[in-house]
Design an enzyme around this catalytic site. Sequence first.
Site, mmCIF file in Angstrom:
data_model
loop_
_atom_site.group_PDB
_atom_site.id
_atom_site.type_symbol
_atom_site.label_atom_id
_atom_site.label_comp_id
_atom_site.label_asym_id
_atom_site.label_seq_id
_atom_site.Cartn_x
_atom_site.Cartn_y
_atom_site.Cartn_z
ATOM 1 N N SER A 357 0.865 -1.181 0.000
ATOM 2 C CA SER A 357 0.000 0.000 0.000
ATOM 3 C C SER A 357 0.897 1.223 0.000
ATOM 4 O O SER A 357 1.665 1.441 0.941
ATOM 5 C CB SER A 357 -0.914 0.003 1.237
ATOM 6 N N ARG A 358 0.813 2.018 -1.072
ATOM 7 C CA ARG A 358 1.713 3.170 -1.181
ATOM 8 C C ARG A 358 1.272 4.323 -0.280
ATOM 9 O O ARG A 358 2.026 5.271 -0.095
ATOM 10 C CB ARG A 358 1.804 3.623 -2.642
ATOM 11 N N VAL A 359 0.062 4.256 0.243
ATOM 12 C CA VAL A 359 -0.363 5.234 1.249
ATOM 13 C C VAL A 359 0.148 4.794 2.612
ATOM 14 O O VAL A 359 0.615 5.588 3.428
ATOM 15 C CB VAL A 359 -1.897 5.380 1.250
#
Length: 495
Positions: A357-359
């Site tokens: 998850s890049r967040v």
Amino acid sequence: MFHNLSHKVADFSTDLIIEDIGIITNISKGIVMVSGLSGVAVDELIQFSENLFGITFQLLHNEVGVIVLGNSDKLQVGNEVKRTGRITDVPVSEKLIGRVIDPLGRPLDGKPAVDDYKNFPIERDAPSIVDRIPVDVPLQTGIKVIDALIPIGRGQRELILGDRQTGKTAIAVDTIINQKNENVLCVYCTIGQRASSIAKVISRLEENGALDYTILVVTKGDDSPGLKYIAPYAATSIAEYFMRKGKDVLIVYDDLTQHALAYREISLLMRRPPGREAYPGDIFYIHSRLLERSTHLKQELGGGSLTALPIIETEAENISDYIPTNLISITDGQIYLSPKLFELGILPAVDIGKSVSRVGKAAQKFIYQSVVGDLKLAYSQFEELENFSRFGAKLDERTKQIIEHGQRIRMCLKQEESKPVSLQEQILILIALTEGLFDSIPLNKMKMAENIIKQRSKDLGELETVLLSEKLSERNRDKLVRLLKDNLQHLLMSK
């Protein structure tokens, strides 16, 4: 008499209706070529009959390529078609909640059509950068492995990908089910799925009370390529209507592989130049312009959010294929489902090493960060050592402990379908896991141990507010550890 007639003729007037009418010159599966519509615009709605419409797709010098939004079998060369003057749109209304409709807003659930609505064009510009704010509010899925290790935020675009029959739809549906008390409206868009699969999803949503806050936009496998093509855009316009009203919305596209195939079919029939794997050159653009509409709006625009969970199907575990790599580059992370894990019965079959998850932690409750620790690293070490141990090598005590602990991590991250785990339950399980309280529990009793902790989460007294806080102090953590240890002691004594 003649005078009266002359007077009536002089006073006679009528409102002239000018219609732009064209003629069908060629028919292929799902598309037609029309001549005579000189003033037509791209994406304009074209009417073939009372209940059959099309959308202009390609403007040529002498004719227009039109995508038929329905069954084209009854159309014939020479038939007249009319311009509507409308850009293709979809009805939006609060009354759509709980309904099953097609991409044009027509009911598929046997109930009357919605009579009080607005029309939103299916193609809308994505919000500009200045209208967006960072994604920092978590979207709880109720799935332990995702909430703990691959967190999703409201306004994020998280891709779900994997081979056929690995549980992609199950994760999306479980996420919808978990929104029951989260004040999140859900839109589920099926693109070219089997009717039996759609019926199963609707049944699961109904059994769990999720239809009360869900809108289903449905296209089946035998629907025309045109309906499959516009389905995700129409569903997104419906979702945007509620987002613009300040609501948090979750949209699932199941799946964009079928959408890409439908677009390729349409493009090839229109004789557009093919590119890689016969897909047209703008295949990346049609998905990027769709997913860019998912965002978190600033408070001046209502503060609503649109979270997207697009699903894509891979072949032979090849995530570097054309369409999967396109979607991976567009989205903010991916959840990869491994067929090998699925075959071993490790469900959900999430491959933690290939999922991201890049967040990340920005969209995760802070209390998770204080209890998860280095869980992902410990699990990765376990997988490497487990593979090594299969060669029959003699293992030292430290390696055996890592493998034993990793097996408990795997057991804890397993989860049954349609049984979301609440935040309190997840935190307690993760505390017990990271503190090593499960390490002395036999593997065949891990399920019992987890159920004991879940039961304990319902009777915590003053400690319940601790689990809902943003930070877990060392003192409160020690209290919870002692409490869990006491509860698990009875299970150890019965060993």
